[in-house]
Write a protein that holds these residues in place. Structure first.
Motif, short mmCIF file in Angstrom:
data_model
loop_
_atom_site.label_atom_id
_atom_site.label_comp_id
_atom_site.label_asym_id
_atom_site.label_seq_id
_atom_site.Cartn_x
_atom_site.Cartn_y
_atom_site.Cartn_z
N ALA A 104 1.11 -1.15 -0.11
CA ALA A 104 -0.14 -0.04 -0.06
C ALA A 104 0.94 1.17 -0.06
CB ALA A 104 -1.00 0.14 1.23
N ILE A 105 0.78 1.98 -0.99
CA ILE A 105 1.78 3.06 -1.26
C ILE A 105 0.91 4.50 -1.32
CG2 ILE A 105 3.63 4.04 -2.91
CD1 ILE A 105 3.64 1.03 -3.99
N PRO A 106 1.40 5.29 -0.69
CA PRO A 106 0.81 6.93 -0.44
C PRO A 106 0.60 7.31 -1.81
CG PRO A 106 2.29 6.53 1.20
CD PRO A 106 2.56 5.32 0.59
N GLY A 107 -0.55 7.69 -2.09
CA GLY A 107 -0.53 8.51 -3.37
C GLY A 107 -0.73 7.20 -4.68
N ALA A 108 -0.70 6.20 -4.66
CA ALA A 108 -0.91 5.28 -5.78
C ALA A 108 -1.74 4.24 -5.21
CB ALA A 108 0.51 4.57 -6.08
N VAL A 109 -2.18 3.43 -6.32
CA VAL A 109 -3.11 2.38 -6.17
C VAL A 109 -2.76 1.09 -6.67
CG1 VAL A 109 -5.55 1.44 -6.73
CG2 VAL A 109 -5.22 3.92 -6.28
N THR A 110 -2.57 0.05 -5.71
CA THR A 110 -2.34 -1.34 -6.26
C THR A 110 -3.34 -2.26 -6.54
OG1 THR A 110 -1.49 -1.79 -4.06
CG2 THR A 110 0.41 -1.31 -5.62
N TYR A 111 -3.14 -3.12 -7.25
CA TYR A 111 -4.23 -3.96 -7.69
C TYR A 111 -3.99 -5.14 -7.87
CZ TYR A 111 -7.60 -6.20 -11.03
OH TYR A 111 -8.49 -7.14 -11.44
N TYR A 112 -5.04 -6.19 -7.32
CA TYR A 112 -4.63 -7.73 -7.77
C TYR A 112 -6.09 -8.44 -7.70
CZ TYR A 112 -2.03 -12.09 -7.83
OH TYR A 112 -1.46 -13.29 -8.30
N ARG A 113 -6.38 -9.53 -8.64
CA ARG A 113 -7.40 -10.25 -8.60
C ARG A 113 -7.45 -11.60 -7.83
NH1 ARG A 113 -10.89 -10.73 -13.85
NH2 ARG A 113 -11.83 -8.71 -13.00
N VAL A 114 -8.21 -11.96 -7.07
CA VAL A 114 -8.00 -13.24 -6.17
C VAL A 114 -9.44 -13.88 -6.29
CG1 VAL A 114 -8.40 -12.08 -4.11
CG2 VAL A 114 -7.24 -14.38 -4.38
N LYS A 115 -9.23 -15.18 -6.20
CA LYS A 115 -10.54 -16.05 -6.25
C LYS A 115 -10.39 -16.91 -5.10
CE LYS A 115 -13.80 -18.97 -8.92
NZ LYS A 115 -14.19 -19.70 -9.83
N PHE A 116 -11.66 -16.64 -4.33
CA PHE A 116 -11.64 -17.62 -3.15
C PHE A 116 -12.59 -18.73 -3.26
CE2 PHE A 116 -10.41 -13.21 -1.50
CZ PHE A 116 -9.61 -13.54 -0.73
N LYS A 117 -11.90 -20.00 -3.44
CA LYS A 117 -12.49 -21.24 -3.56
C LYS A 117 -12.91 -21.80 -2.50
CE LYS A 117 -10.21 -22.01 -8.02
NZ LYS A 117 -8.83 -22.22 -8.24
N GLU A 118 -12.06 -21.89 -1.28
CA GLU A 118 -12.25 -22.60 -0.06
C GLU A 118 -13.16 -21.50 1.14
OE1 GLU A 118 -11.71 -25.72 0.65
OE2 GLU A 118 -11.31 -25.92 -1.58
N PRO A 119 -13.99 -21.94 1.67
CA PRO A 119 -14.44 -21.22 2.80
C PRO A 119 -13.55 -21.03 3.77
CG PRO A 119 -15.70 -23.11 2.68
CD PRO A 119 -14.78 -23.02 1.48
N GLY A 120 -13.65 -20.01 4.68
CA GLY A 120 -12.65 -20.01 5.86
C GLY A 120 -12.60 -18.30 6.14
N LYS A 121 -11.89 -18.25 7.37
CA LYS A 121 -11.37 -16.82 7.75
C LYS A 121 -10.01 -16.29 7.26
CE LYS A 121 -12.62 -14.63 11.62
NZ LYS A 121 -12.40 -14.38 13.23
N TYR A 122 -9.81 -15.53 6.10
CA TYR A 122 -8.54 -15.19 5.73
C TYR A 122 -8.13 -14.10 6.55
CZ TYR A 122 -9.51 -18.43 2.14
OH TYR A 122 -9.88 -19.75 1.33
N ARG A 123 -6.94 -14.22 7.01
CA ARG A 123 -6.48 -12.99 7.78
C ARG A 123 -5.53 -11.92 6.73
NH1 ARG A 123 -2.90 -13.30 13.02
NH2 ARG A 123 -1.41 -14.41 11.78
#
Ligand code: CUA
Length: 144
Positions: A104-123
């Motif tokens: 996370a960079i001040p003044g910029a936006v980073t992006y990523y696509r992720v698919k959650f196949k498994e249920p659960g609590k992701y930290r």
């Protein structure tokens, strides 16, 4: 064949293997590099947008010492576009159990696509030292 030629040939073979592995990762495993995007302006409000069934956008703000939103619930098999920015200092952003690892960079936006196949609590944890509360900086994605 002399030793030099042998060394050159071996080096070429190793390079070809590396190149093949990169192509394999990119096209077979769909592994992509996180990107810094320029068509989305840095935002100052976190939000979750449901684009369609099983498709979401999450706009994350990383701020000393928490991620906002702090908890997001989505159904399993959801594809999530993650947009991330910071209003203060540089933070890390890793979703445990996935290959999402952003900055996370001040003044910029980073992006990523992720698919959650498994249920659960992701930290989500911060992996870039950002001040005294760094080790407590986290957030959750709950996949139901
Ligand atoms: Cu944010 Cu460390």
């Amino acid at each position: 064949m002399n030793a030099e030629k042998l060394a050159l040939n071996l080096a070429s073979i190793v390079l070809l293997i590396f190149f093949a592995l990169i192509l394999y990762g990119a096209y077979v495993k769909n592994i992509d590099l996180p990107t810094c995007i320029v068509n989305v302006k840095p935002f100052d409000k976190e939000r979750v947008v449901q684009v369609s069934e099983n498709k979401y956008e999450i706009y994350y703000i990383a701020r000393q010492f928490s991620f906002f939103p702090m908890e997001v619930k989505i159904p399993r098999n959801s594809t999530v576009d993650i947009y991330l920015t910071s209003p203060d200092v540089t933070h890390g952003f890793h979703i445990e159990g996935t290959n999402v690892n952003l900055m996370a960079i001040p003044g910029a936006v980073t992006y990523y696509r992720v698919k959650f196949k498994e249920p659960g609590k992701y930290r989500i944890v911060c992996h870039e030292y950002c001040g005294l509360g760094h080790q407590n900086m986290m957030s959750w994605i709950i996949v139901e």
